[in-house]
Design an enzyme around this catalytic site. Structure first.
Site, PDB file in Angstrom:
ATOM      1  CD  GLU A 136      -3.033 -18.231  27.147  1.00 49.46           C
ATOM      2  OE1 GLU A 136      -2.590 -17.921  28.275  1.00 49.46           O
ATOM      3  OE2 GLU A 136      -4.245 -18.245  26.885  1.00 49.46           O
ATOM      4  CB  THR A 188      -6.703 -24.900  33.264  1.00 51.41           C
ATOM      5  OG1 THR A 188      -7.031 -23.563  33.641  1.00 51.41           O
ATOM      6  CG2 THR A 188      -6.815 -25.032  31.769  1.00 51.41           C
TER       7      THR A 188
HETATM    8  P1  ADP Z   1      -7.456 -17.676  32.830  1.00 55.40           P
HETATM    9  O1  ADP Z   1      -8.315 -18.603  32.015  1.00 55.40           O
HETATM   10  O2  ADP Z   1      -8.293 -16.736  33.623  1.00 55.40           O
HETATM   11  O3  ADP Z   1      -6.371 -17.041  32.032  1.00 55.40           O
HETATM   12  P2  ADP Z   1      -5.534 -19.602  33.623  1.00 55.40           P
HETATM   13  O4  ADP Z   1      -5.689 -20.643  34.686  1.00 55.40           O
HETATM   14  O5  ADP Z   1      -5.432 -20.029  32.214  1.00 55.40           O
HETATM   15  O6  ADP Z   1      -6.708 -18.557  33.874  1.00 55.40           O
HETATM   16  O7  ADP Z   1      -4.205 -18.729  33.901  1.00 55.40           O
HETATM   17  C1  ADP Z   1      -3.876 -18.277  35.135  1.00 55.40           C
HETATM   18  C2  ADP Z   1      -2.587 -18.980  35.589  1.00 55.40           C
HETATM   19  O8  ADP Z   1      -1.449 -18.346  35.012  1.00 55.40           O
HETATM   20  C3  ADP Z   1      -2.438 -18.869  37.091  1.00 55.40           C
HETATM   21  O9  ADP Z   1      -1.905 -20.105  37.550  1.00 55.40           O
HETATM   22  C4  ADP Z   1      -1.410 -17.763  37.271  1.00 55.40           C
HETATM   23  O10 ADP Z   1      -0.632 -17.943  38.439  1.00 55.40           O
HETATM   24  C5  ADP Z   1      -0.529 -17.883  36.025  1.00 55.40           C
HETATM   25  N1  ADP Z   1       0.053 -16.590  35.641  1.00 55.40           N
HETATM   26  C6  ADP Z   1       1.361 -16.279  35.557  1.00 55.40           C
HETATM   27  N2  ADP Z   1       1.539 -15.000  35.154  1.00 55.40           N
HETATM   28  C7  ADP Z   1       0.322 -14.472  35.002  1.00 55.40           C
HETATM   29  C8  ADP Z   1      -0.150 -13.195  34.599  1.00 55.40           C
HETATM   30  N3  ADP Z   1       0.672 -12.173  34.306  1.00 55.40           N
HETATM   31  N4  ADP Z   1      -1.474 -13.026  34.512  1.00 55.40           N
HETATM   32  C9  ADP Z   1      -2.330 -14.037  34.811  1.00 55.40           C
HETATM   33  N5  ADP Z   1      -1.945 -15.263  35.195  1.00 55.40           N
HETATM   34  C10 ADP Z   1      -0.630 -15.489  35.284  1.00 55.40           C
END
Ligand code: ADP
Length: 316
Positions: A136, A188
């Site tokens: 995260e 975010t």
């Molecule tokens: P969500 O709330 O849907 O998790 P976030 O914005 O918190 O969305 O997380 C997505 C971010 O994390 C994106 O910028 C993405 O590029 C990055 N990321 C890196 N690795 C992963 C992964 N394995 N799965 C999802 N997001 C990833």
């Protein structure tokens, strides 16, 4: 321990965090959508990476372990694991990154639960949450557990404290969940930066009354109390301006019989809780009609709270 080179399959569910009044502390796992992953143990050798990530979806996410949330979570786990093993991970994301339904948490949580299974379950769930929070941090810049905790524990979870980590799983009555994901991007960082840093005492009192009411309602299976407590007077009034049609959508869903709901994570997805599947389907129809009327492409899901969290199946 699972034999070296034997693949396991992992189902890592989406999660709804920021459960209305429970900003940053209350979240739940859902049955649909979920990411599919495969993992296996590999022997560690010099000049061979300890973690190999293979993306088998269209999202083009990074494969360097420290940049992919699954890799970052596994790197933290490896620091406390037997040194002779590494992991190979295949990720098929069915939860769109940035949707607000815990796409990053699914990968981080799926990876550490899978790794723990491969190693013979040597870590506690709290350990796994601790490792997965490193994922995260990669996604959003901060270690938070409000999606990770329900993804690993299943059901509804309360993160009472992050440092030290204290997670409480809450019972809940049967609840149907309708989610709409309007196809817009809410970053975010933007959703965080617009929040006010001060809260009026009268608002705080209302909010903690609602949080306590929601927890009590879940524990007593009191649907009316749950519905009355699904009110957020602090975050939602500010954040909802980032989501087109939010107020009207919420009004129509509640008129259709939803108990209540709000922004999922930091948006743009919105979720609604209902007592029956029929109401959840009616809520879905309202969501579709509203976003069709303003010409905003969207996806919807009708699902239930997932009591299991991440699930493993061994591959034949
Ligand atoms: P969500 O709330 O849907 O998790 P976030 O914005 O918190 O969305 O997380 C997505 C971010 O994390 C994106 O910028 C993405 O590029 C990055 N990321 C890196 N690795 C992963 C992964 N394995 N799965 C999802 N997001 C990833």
């Amino acid at each position: 321990m699972v034999p070296i080179h034997q693949w396991i399959k992992i189902k890592a569910p989406a999660t709804v965090a920021n459960m209305v009044c429970g900003f940053d502390i209350l979240g739940f796992a859902v049955c649909d959508p979920y990411d599919e992953m495969e993992m296996r143990l590999v022997p560690r050798a010099e000049n061979v990476p300890a973690i190999t990530i293979i993306n088998i979806d269209e999202y083009n996410l990074p494969t360097q372990p420290e940049k992919n949330v699954a890799g970052a979570a596994l790197l933290a786990l490896l620091e406390e694991s037997p040194k002779e093993f590494g992991f190979e991970v295949k990720i098929n994301k069915l939860i769109k990154p940035g949707s607000g339904v815990g796409s990053s948490a699914a990968s981080s949580a799926g990876a550490v639960v899978g790794a723990n299974y491969l190693l013979g379950n040597i870590f506690s769930k709290d350990d796994l949450v601790r490792f997965a929070m490193n994922g995260e941090k990669v996604a959003s810049g901060v270690k938070h557990a409000d999606n990770i905790a329900p993804c690993i524990h299943g059901g509804v979870t309360l993160v009472r404290s992050i440092f030290p980590l204290e997670i409480i799983t809450l019972p809940s009555p049967q609840l149907y969940v309708t989610i709409v994901h309007p196809q817009i991007e809410v970053r975010t960082s933007d959703a965080r930066s617009i929040l006010r840093q001060q809260v009026l005492l009268k608002d705080a009192i209302k909010q903690w009354g609602n949080i306590a009411g929601l927890v009590a309602g879940l524990m007593k299976s009191d649907y009316d109390l749950i519905g009355r407590s699904l009110e957020d007077v602090i975050i939602e009034p500010v954040r909802s301006i980032l989501i087109p049609g939010f107020d009207e959508l919420k009004k129509q869903c509640k008129e259709a019989g939803a108990l209540g709901g709000g922004i999922s994570g930091s948006g743009p997805s919105i979720f609604m809780l209902s007592k029956t599947k029929d109401i959840a389907l009616l809520v879905q129809a309202k969501m579709k009609a509203l976003y069709d009327s303003i010409g905003l492409p969207h996806h919807t899901y009708v699902t239930t709270i997932n009591p299991a969290g991440v699930e493993i199946e061994t591959k034949n």
